[in-house]
Scaffold this active site. Structure first.
Site, PDB file in Angstrom:
ATOM      1  N   VAL A   1       0.865  -1.180   0.000  1.00  0.00           N
ATOM      2  CA  VAL A   1       0.000   0.000   0.000  1.00  0.00           C
ATOM      3  C   VAL A   1       0.901   1.230   0.000  1.00  0.00           C
ATOM      4  CG1 VAL A   1      -1.784   1.301   1.227  1.00  0.00           C
ATOM      5  CG2 VAL A   1      -1.794  -1.208   1.312  1.00  0.00           C
ATOM      6  N   HIS A   2       0.795   2.049  -1.052  1.00  0.00           N
ATOM      7  CA  HIS A   2       1.645   3.241  -1.071  1.00  0.00           C
ATOM      8  C   HIS A   2       1.043   4.419  -1.823  1.00  0.00           C
ATOM      9  CE1 HIS A   2       2.554   1.965  -5.189  1.00  0.00           C
ATOM     10  NE2 HIS A   2       2.967   3.204  -5.395  1.00  0.00           N
TER      11      HIS A   2
END
Length: 360
Positions: free
Chosen positions: A202-203
């Site tokens: 997740v970024h």
């Protein structure tokens, strides 16, 4: 032939490694690598050059995370000086980062031929900075290396066929080349990774910049982890955002195994050994497919439409019910992965030959 290659983010290091290996063995071609410094954490940049077994960049601009305008402007100023000094035949850019657009703008201003690897991709979401970077870079490019038929269709719909000075070429996906080559070199590691796990990253800013979305994502991942643990190499920006919303994210989400950022060869090991993938990354959606794993994408849209159309990728709204329902569908989902969507793993050689042929 001299190529000035601009890279600045982890996926670009991997893609560039494919061509750099080929260029090192080509006596007719010289490559000058410029690392803008867009990713500055050691595990997010320097380690890749060691793992890829390619020379480190001749230029490292050290332009670290800043606001988009300041970052792009500083990159342009530095890249321009390098280009004036090196006088390349081509400036080569990859993907859709600020580094990509900065290189493209310099090439256009200095009248140097520009090649764009991964041209034609569209999310059709102009709120994404990457979408703006793609559109501008494609418009400025002399040769557009498209990984898929969808990418070529996008360019045709935008009228690129009317630009007689541009060459549009379907290459297949250079990341497939990298995955095939480096899967032989994958590295297992002594971290607390369970035998059965889901690989997650997740970024993306649209998810991490919203405290509400971030809580929803990690609460949902933790519930998925009740069935199978979620292994999550934690991007530095995501870590910072998590620390803003909880005093102890590891205690709050016990079913998630948080790791430091991994090298590419460690990520390949994870892809080979995970049950499936949950991500908001663009590149990891394809890599999941390369390693015959289903993917749940935490976004409303994707640049890789063929993965969704062929049932290998499921898009999810950022709400708990949608994430959980889609994740549990994948637990019982079986796919043959028998379609060739991204070429034959020889994109790098094809791209190099096209550059040589065009410059003559």
């Amino acid at each position: 032939m001299k190529i000035l290659t601009i890279i600045g983010a982890r996926p670009q290091f991997i893609k560039a490694a494919v061509l750099s290996r080929l260029i090192m063995n080509d006596p007719e071609t010289e490559e000058i690598l410029v690392h803008t410094g867009q990713h500055y954490d050691e595990n997010m940049s320097e380690i890749f050059f060691e793992e890829m077994d390619i020379p480190k960049p001749q230029y490292n601009l050290n332009i670290q995370s800043k606001l988009h305008g300041e970052m792009t402007g500083k990159m342009m100023a530095e890249i321009e000086q390098v280009a004036l000094k090196e006088k390349p035949d081509w400036i080569l850019v990859y993907g859709d980062t600020n580094s990509t657009m900065a290189g493209a703008l310099v090439a256009a201003k200095l009248h140097i031929k520009l090649a764009h690897v991964e041209a034609g991709l569209r999310s059709f979401n102009n709120k994404m900075p990457e979408e703006i970077n793609r559109i501008i870079t494609d418009r400025l490019s002399d040769i557009l290396f498209c990984p898929t038929d969808y990418a070529i269709e996008n360019l045709k719909k935008e009228g690129f066929e009317n630009f007689k000075d541009k060459k549009i070429v379907r290459t297949g996906d250079i990341m497939l080349d990298a995955s095939m080559f480096y899967s032989k070199k994958q590295i297992s590691f002594n971290k607390e990774v369970p035998n059965d796990f889901i690989l997650c990253t997740v970024h993306r800013a649209e998810n991490t910049d919203s405290a509400e979305k971030l809580r929803t994502i990690f609460k949902s991942l933790n519930k998925v982890g009740n069935k199978t643990k979620v292994v999550l190499p934690l991007h530095p920006r995501t870590k910072s955002k998590l620390e803003n919303i909880t005093s102890d994210y590891k205690a709050e989400y016990p079913n998630i195994v948080f790791l430091e950022p991994l090298g590419y060869l460690e990520m390949i090991w994870c892809l080979n050994n995970c049950r499936f993938v949950i991500t908001d990354s663009g590149g990891l959606q394809k890599e999941a497919y390369f390693f015959k794993k289903m993917c749940l994408t935490l976004r409303n849209e994707t640049e890789w439409r063929e993965l969704v159309d062929n049932g290998y990728n499921i898009l999810s709204e950022i709400n708990e019910n949608d994430i959980l329902n889609n994740a549990f569908k994948i637990f019982d989902h079986r796919e043959t992965f028998d379609k060739e969507l991204y070429g034959d793993g020889k994109s790098g050689d094809f791209i190099l030959q096209q550059l040589k042929k065009t410059v003559r």
